[in-house]
Structures are given as structure tokens and as C-alpha cells.
Scaffold this motif. Structure first.
Motif: not given
Length: 328
Positions: A181-182, A73, A57-58, A69-70, A197, A195, A134
């Protein structure tokens, strides 16, 4: 013929029901945040062309189409695609990534939906309501809710060939799964405070905080595509001071040195495990995050004094931070 009675509006006495208030808050935040969160797929260039290597995700955070995002990712990726709840789809470029904070910045190639409102995780309290948005397991726009279970947590990560620790993360019991994540962790006002993670275990999720330090990291990624950091080479943990030490030093918390890395600036300066770091660069430090936020590019190669409590005596130890590299 028997017929079912028509549904009736809930009596007014339910209007103040705490569970209804909770639901209204979660619904409002979900409606506010979801349009700003994208599902992303990232690809890498192989001999047979672009190959999908992962997803997550972002969150859109600027008017000109940058997304957060991460770093994990997008690790190893060269490009990707983003899809939003309103049907907008676009190619994205990877602007920069910082594995030590697990943050990365992307940019859409066409206009994105409006940005989310960023908050300040330093204002969070344990027990506070948070909402995660997410795309776990490919289920776009998923919303879960929970509370802040803990603050100032640490999680291990890999930077190049070296194992390091991401400091000061948020712990929550809002359900997170692969693909989360993100994504966004929002407070009750719909502000993005983290965010998402990692999933550390059943009922235990972690998020990188949005605060002054991570805003500095994000700014560096936007301008340089990377984050230059200074390196001391010590592992520390926050501890309360004893009453005699409080009277001696004038502060109630310090950082206990747990380990000093061989060949590091901290070892060269004479720091030892068990030392209590009271201040760094003339500023009191009471958490790993408060020390880390002083160790950016402008501290590299510059004399950096530490006030250290050792065996009841306050000492000044002069260190010379190096630039953090994979080998450091």
C-alpha cells in the motif's frame, strides 16, 4: 575429466522472443521506478513516547521532497521514517490525508531521491502491462508485474464514522501484499499511473489512479492539508442507455441513481432511485468519477443543476450541494 560446457550467448532468434521483450520491459521499469519508492514506518505519540503503528510504501513525486502514499497507511500517525533503495533514510512529516480518495502527502526532512514521473491513468486500457513496486511484508524494493484487469472499480472505505466508497480505482493482477500500500503502479514507460491501495483477494489488487481528479486532490493536500468536497448524497452506477433514450438525449451512457441518502441535498431536490443522471453543472456525466470531479470546494452552496431522465422525460433538477463532513 568431464567438464560442463561454458554458457553461450543466446542465438539471435531469441532476440525477438515476446517473453524476452516482456522481461526487458519489466526490468527497465523496475530500474526506473525503484529509486523513487520508499519503505515507510509511521508512528503515533503515546504516553510512553513515539510508537510504531504501521507501515507501507510511498513515492517521491516532487523535486522538493514530497511523497505520495495512502491515507490508510498514515491513519492515526503523527510522524514517520522513510528508507530508499540507495540507503537514504529520513524522518518524514505528514502534510495531509484524504480518506475519501485514500491518498496522503508526506514530506522528507532532508533531500530525497529524485521524483518519479507521473502519468495519466485515464489513458490505460484493460489488458495493458503494469508493474507494481513497493515493500510488501517488509521486503524492500519488491517488483511484480501483471495487467490492468479492470477500470472504474469501487472499494468501500471508512470516513470518520461513515462508510463511503472510493470510486474509479484500477484493478490489476500484479501481486500485492500488506506493505504494498502506497507503492507505485507504473506503465511500460515507467510513468506512475496509480498508487497501490488494497488487496481485494487472490490475484486481485487495486490502485488509486493518477489522473486530473487525483492531481487536484494532491494539490489541495499540498496547500491545505485536506480536501474540501461538495456532497449531493446519492449512490450511482454507470449504465448504457437504450436506443430510444440515445435518440432522445444524444448520449449513450448515464448514471443510474441507486440510492438517495435521507436528508441529503439530492433528496431535498427530489431525486429518486432509478433516475438517470445525464449531466451535472451543464457537463455530461457517464461515470461516478466524472460526477465526483465536479464536486469540490467551489461547488459547495452553489446551485448545481442536474439533467435527469425519468420515465422517458428529461427534467432539470436543481440541487444545492453541502460540504461533505463525517456526518453527511
Amino acid at each position: 575429466m568431464n567438464t560442463l560446457p561454458e554458457a553461450q550467448p543466446a542465438p539471435d532468434r531469441y532476440a525477438e522472443n515476446p517473453l524476452d521483450a516482456y522481461s526487458r520491459t519489466v526490468i527497465r521499469v523496475a530500474e526506473t521506478v525503484t529509486p523513487h519508492v520508499a519503505a515507510i514506518e509511521v508512528t503515533a505519540t503515546r504516553r510512553n513516547g513515539q510508537v510504531r503503528i504501521g507501515g507501507g510504501s510511498a513515492v517521491v513525486f516532487t523535486e522538493d521532497g514530497y511523497l505520495l502514499t495512502n491515507a490508510h497507511v498514515v491513519a492515526g500517525a503523527s510522524a514517520g521514517r522513510a528508507a530508499f533503495a540507495d540507503g537514504t533514510r529520513m524522518d518524514i512529516d505528514i502534510v495531509g490525508a484524504d480518506p475519501l480518495s485514500d491518498l496522503a502527502v508526506l514530506r522528507g526532512r532532508i533531500p530525497t531521491p529524485a521524483p518519479a514521473l507521473l502519468g495519466d491513468a485515464d489513458q490505460l486500457k484493460v489488458g495493458q502491462l503494469v508493474i507494481a513496486v513497493g515493500n510488501p511484508l517488509g521486503l524492500a524494493g519488491s517488483v511484480t508485474a501483471g495487467v490492468v484487469s479492470g477500470l472504474g472499480r469501487s472499494i468501500p472505505t471508512a470516513v470518520g464514522r461513515t462508510r463511503r466508497v472510493i470510486e474509479d480505482v484500477i484493478q490489476t493482477d500484479a501481486a500485492l501484499n500488506p506493505g504494498s500500500s502506497g507503492g507505485a503502479l507504473a506503465d511500460a514507460g515507467g510513468r506512475i499511473v496509480g498508487i497501490n491501495t488494497a488487496v481485494a483477494g487472490v490475484g486481485l489488487g487495486l490502485a488509486v489512479p493518477i489522473n486530473a481528479t487525483t492531481r487536484r486532490i494532491i494539490a489541495a493536500l499540498l496547500t491545505d492539508g485536506r480536501v474540501r468536497r461538495a456532497y449531493l448524497g446519492l449512490v450511482s452506477t454507470p449504465v448504457p442507455l437504450s436506443e430510444p433514450d440515445v435518440l432522445r438525449t444524444g448520449q449513450r451512457r448515464a448514471l443510474r441513481v441507486v440510492e438517495v441518502m435521507a436528508g441529503s441535498p439530492a433528496e431535498t431536490a427530489g431525486l429518486h432511485a432509478g433516475d438517470l443522471v445525464l449531466s451535472a453543472g451543464g457537463r455530461p456525466v457517464a461515470s461516478a468519477e466524472s460526477l465526483q470531479k465536479l464536486l469540490f470546494a467551489d461547488a459547495i452552496g452553489v446551485p448545481f443543476p442536474l439533467a435527469v431522465l425519468r420515465s422517458g422525460t428529461v427534467l432539470e433538477v436543481l440541487t444545492m450541494p453541502q460540504e461533505l463532513t463525517d456526518a453527511a
